[in-house]
Design a protein around this motif. Structure first.
Motif, PDB file in Angstrom:
ATOM      1  N   PRO A 191      33.041 -82.696 -54.600  1.00  0.00           N
ATOM      2  CA  PRO A 191      33.211 -83.441 -53.301  1.00  0.00           C
ATOM      3  C   PRO A 191      32.594 -84.897 -53.388  1.00  0.00           C
ATOM      4  CG  PRO A 191      32.751 -81.082 -52.856  1.00  0.00           C
ATOM      5  CD  PRO A 191      32.644 -81.243 -54.450  1.00  0.00           C
ATOM      6  N   GLY A 192      33.097 -85.868 -52.823  1.00  0.00           N
ATOM      7  CA  GLY A 192      32.465 -87.070 -53.018  1.00  0.00           C
ATOM      8  C   GLY A 192      32.609 -87.876 -54.436  1.00  0.00           C
ATOM      9  N   GLU A 193      33.295 -86.988 -55.511  1.00  0.00           N
ATOM     10  CA  GLU A 193      33.250 -87.875 -56.679  1.00  0.00           C
ATOM     11  C   GLU A 193      34.244 -88.943 -56.474  1.00  0.00           C
ATOM     12  OE1 GLU A 193      34.005 -85.914 -61.336  1.00  0.00           O
ATOM     13  OE2 GLU A 193      34.977 -84.892 -59.502  1.00  0.00           O
ATOM     14  N   LYS A 194      33.839 -90.029 -57.211  1.00  0.00           N
ATOM     15  CA  LYS A 194      34.331 -91.263 -57.178  1.00  0.00           C
ATOM     16  C   LYS A 194      35.663 -91.398 -58.129  1.00  0.00           C
ATOM     17  CE  LYS A 194      33.276 -96.319 -57.426  1.00  0.00           C
ATOM     18  NZ  LYS A 194      32.304 -97.427 -57.617  1.00  0.00           N
ATOM     19  N   VAL A 195      36.647 -92.027 -57.763  1.00  0.00           N
ATOM     20  CA  VAL A 195      37.860 -92.002 -58.384  1.00  0.00           C
ATOM     21  C   VAL A 195      38.526 -93.642 -58.323  1.00  0.00           C
ATOM     22  CG1 VAL A 195      40.194 -91.509 -58.697  1.00  0.00           C
ATOM     23  CG2 VAL A 195      38.672 -89.817 -57.884  1.00  0.00           C
ATOM     24  N   VAL A 196      38.520 -94.246 -59.520  1.00  0.00           N
ATOM     25  CA  VAL A 196      39.126 -95.589 -59.658  1.00  0.00           C
ATOM     26  C   VAL A 196      40.449 -95.556 -60.552  1.00  0.00           C
ATOM     27  CG1 VAL A 196      38.483 -97.909 -60.170  1.00  0.00           C
ATOM     28  CG2 VAL A 196      36.829 -96.438 -59.010  1.00  0.00           C
ATOM     29  N   ASN A 197      41.248 -96.169 -60.095  1.00  0.00           N
ATOM     30  CA  ASN A 197      42.454 -96.262 -60.916  1.00  0.00           C
ATOM     31  C   ASN A 197      42.741 -95.045 -61.509  1.00  0.00           C
ATOM     32  OD1 ASN A 197      42.676 -99.153 -60.315  1.00  0.00           O
ATOM     33  ND2 ASN A 197      41.349 -99.510 -61.872  1.00  0.00           N
ATOM     34  N   GLY A 198      42.549 -93.837 -60.720  1.00  0.00           N
ATOM     35  CA  GLY A 198      43.173 -92.606 -61.418  1.00  0.00           C
ATOM     36  C   GLY A 198      42.047 -92.031 -62.311  1.00  0.00           C
ATOM     37  N   PHE A 199      40.867 -92.539 -62.432  1.00  0.00           N
ATOM     38  CA  PHE A 199      39.708 -92.050 -63.309  1.00  0.00           C
ATOM     39  C   PHE A 199      38.859 -91.547 -62.482  1.00  0.00           C
ATOM     40  CE2 PHE A 199      42.128 -94.165 -66.433  1.00  0.00           C
ATOM     41  CZ  PHE A 199      41.940 -93.689 -67.478  1.00  0.00           C
ATOM     42  N   TYR A 200      38.336 -90.274 -62.932  1.00  0.00           N
ATOM     43  CA  TYR A 200      36.539 -89.825 -62.350  1.00  0.00           C
ATOM     44  C   TYR A 200      35.772 -90.726 -63.125  1.00  0.00           C
ATOM     45  CZ  TYR A 200      39.259 -85.814 -60.061  1.00  0.00           C
ATOM     46  OH  TYR A 200      40.298 -85.155 -59.544  1.00  0.00           O
ATOM     47  N   GLY A 206      32.573 -90.858 -62.877  1.00  0.00           N
ATOM     48  CA  GLY A 206      31.544 -90.090 -63.534  1.00  0.00           C
ATOM     49  C   GLY A 206      31.876 -89.142 -64.644  1.00  0.00           C
ATOM     50  N   ARG A 207      32.852 -88.567 -64.602  1.00  0.00           N
ATOM     51  CA  ARG A 207      33.320 -87.781 -65.945  1.00  0.00           C
ATOM     52  C   ARG A 207      33.539 -88.668 -66.970  1.00  0.00           C
ATOM     53  NH1 ARG A 207      38.084 -83.820 -63.491  1.00  0.00           N
ATOM     54  NH2 ARG A 207      36.952 -83.213 -61.453  1.00  0.00           N
ATOM     55  N   THR A 208      34.109 -89.716 -66.800  1.00  0.00           N
ATOM     56  CA  THR A 208      34.406 -90.506 -67.859  1.00  0.00           C
ATOM     57  C   THR A 208      33.180 -91.173 -68.501  1.00  0.00           C
ATOM     58  OG1 THR A 208      36.462 -91.410 -66.791  1.00  0.00           O
ATOM     59  CG2 THR A 208      35.770 -92.732 -68.681  1.00  0.00           C
ATOM     60  N   VAL A 209      32.336 -91.666 -67.928  1.00  0.00           N
ATOM     61  CA  VAL A 209      30.936 -91.991 -68.159  1.00  0.00           C
ATOM     62  C   VAL A 209      30.237 -90.987 -68.995  1.00  0.00           C
ATOM     63  CG1 VAL A 209      28.614 -93.067 -67.667  1.00  0.00           C
ATOM     64  CG2 VAL A 209      30.855 -93.883 -66.567  1.00  0.00           C
ATOM     65  N   GLN A 210      30.324 -89.825 -68.471  1.00  0.00           N
ATOM     66  CA  GLN A 210      29.493 -88.626 -69.301  1.00  0.00           C
ATOM     67  C   GLN A 210      30.136 -88.629 -70.550  1.00  0.00           C
ATOM     68  OE1 GLN A 210      29.133 -84.967 -66.935  1.00  0.00           O
ATOM     69  NE2 GLN A 210      29.217 -86.263 -65.185  1.00  0.00           N
ATOM     70  N   MET A 211      31.574 -88.355 -70.749  1.00  0.00           N
ATOM     71  CA  MET A 211      32.157 -88.091 -71.811  1.00  0.00           C
ATOM     72  C   MET A 211      32.007 -89.021 -72.988  1.00  0.00           C
ATOM     73  SD  MET A 211      32.852 -85.253 -71.139  1.00  0.00           S
ATOM     74  CE  MET A 211      33.375 -84.934 -72.928  1.00  0.00           C
ATOM     75  N   VAL A 212      32.134 -90.416 -72.587  1.00  0.00           N
ATOM     76  CA  VAL A 212      31.918 -91.588 -73.538  1.00  0.00           C
ATOM     77  C   VAL A 212      30.645 -91.510 -73.949  1.00  0.00           C
ATOM     78  CG1 VAL A 212      31.584 -94.142 -73.443  1.00  0.00           C
ATOM     79  CG2 VAL A 212      33.604 -92.929 -72.431  1.00  0.00           C
ATOM     80  N   ALA A 213      29.616 -91.294 -73.094  1.00  0.00           N
ATOM     81  CA  ALA A 213      27.985 -91.364 -73.557  1.00  0.00           C
ATOM     82  C   ALA A 213      27.716 -90.353 -74.441  1.00  0.00           C
ATOM     83  CB  ALA A 213      27.064 -91.492 -72.283  1.00  0.00           C
TER      84      ALA A 213
END
Length: 366
Positions: A164-173, A175-182
């Motif tokens: 709930p409240g997870e930020k989505v921009v241009n079809g990407f989550y 928070g998840r994307t940053v976590q996986m890249v890092a």
């Protein structure tokens, strides 16, 4: 380092091209470029020529790499996708081991011959034309409106429930994307010290050069093995899979950094490879779930893959920077000890954030 530098922007371009309706054409083009570079190496007569060809090779590899995993993400779901990611990771790593040995053997004949290994791309190039026989609807997800791509409840959303409240921009989550890249950048950096510094450590201990070859070969061998048994491994370790594998990497790098013996370096590299070998395909699987629409799975994988190539390029500058800062110049295994210390901090992070997207394994996988 040069091909890896060139790969990064073309990996991102490949992810963007995956949104088009010409996936098969991009795959065939990238294989043609890669194969052409492999052939050109055989006729190179100067260092300048080798540098230019390496750039072309990086271009082809950058375009191709995201599709290798992206097609699996498009075709499979859930635990089946995870298992296929494991097999893909295993195949790529055993190819690296075989290629390394082949290069060593061929280089004794003629300096051009090691580049023959790049011509293996002819095999997938031949089979790539079979992709044309797959119905387009199975390769291309339907185009969605901007509102649909940013709606976690649309019928093309990933199976991983949004927070709930997870930020989505241009079809990407985001928070998840940053976590996986890092996380992928860090674990790749931590274990790549083995391939960069094993030979230097062996040289400082005045051991035979073959020891460094054994260390690196064991590292890649144990990255390769878990890929074919990923399902049973996750079933055994369950939600703690990433936590346990991180701890295994800590033990491995500590053995290499603090025990100055050949057996500890060999065992340590095997343990580090084992932990990384389990985490790598899990990263690929999670990367495909950082998007709302499955149409963007390949683009998501491309973004996460850049973290790996960036880590490969930056490992030496980062380690040497820490060495200068901490005065580790007289410590032969400083790079391994540094990796062990940083991985230990990362291990505590995985414990603290064990329920986060990056470190948790969904129950549906076991």
């Amino acid at each position: 380092m040069l091909p890896n530098l060139v790969i990064i922007p073309f990996v991102l371009l490949s992810g963007k091209l995956s949104l088009s309706t010409h996936k098969v054409a991009v795959i065939i083009l990238s294989l043609v470029i890669f194969t052409g570079a492999g052939v050109a190496y055989l006729f190179a007569k100067s260092m300048v020529a080798l540098i230019v060809i390496s750039c072309v090779l990086g271009l082809g590899a950058g375009l191709l790499t995201p599709f290798c995993t992206g097609l699996l993400a498009d075709t499979f779901a859930g635990r089946y996708r995870m298992n296929m990611m494991g097999i893909q990771s295993g195949v790529s790593n055993i190819a690296l081991v075989i290629g390394t040995y082949a290069v060593g053997w061929l280089s004794g004949v003629n300096w051009h011959l090691p580049f023959v290994v790049y011509l293996v791309s002819i095999i997938p190039l031949i089979f790539s034309f079979k992709l044309g026989g797959i119905p387009k609807q199975d390769l291309m997800a339907p185009r969605l409106t901007a509102a649909q791509e940013n709606d976690p409840k649309n019928d093309k959303a990933t199976e991983y429930s949004p927070i709930p409240g997870e930020k989505v921009v241009n079809g990407f989550y985001i928070g998840r994307t940053v976590q996986m890249v890092a996380s992928y950048f860090f674990i790749t950096f931590a274990v790549m010290t083995i391939t960069y510094y094993a030979s230097f450590v062996v040289q400082k201990y005045h051991w035979h050069d073959s020891v460094s070859g054994t260390i690196i070969s064991l590292f890649y061998l144990f990255i390769f093995l878990p890929g074919f048994f990923l399902g049973p491994i996750v079933k055994l370790m369950k939600g703690s899979t990433i936590i346990i594998c991180t701890f295994i990497m800590v033990i491995g790098m500590a053995l290499m950094g603090f025990l100055h013996a050949q057996w500890s370096l060999c065992l340590g590299s095997a343990l580090a490879g084992l932990g990384y070998g389990v985490c790598q395909p899990l990263v690929y699987d999670k990367a495909s779930r950082t998007v709302v629409s499955t149409r963007k799975s390949t683009l998501a994988l491309a973004i996460v893959l850049t973290a790996s190539y960036a880590a490969i390029v930056l490992t030496a500058p980062i380690v040497d920077g820490f060495r200068a800062l901490l005065g580790g110049g007289k410590f032969p295994a400083f790079s391994f000890a540094l990796s062990a210390a940083l991985l230990l901090l990362y291990f505590f992070l995985t414990l603290w954030k064990r329920n986060s997207f990056a470190f948790n394994i969904d129950k549906s996988y076991y």
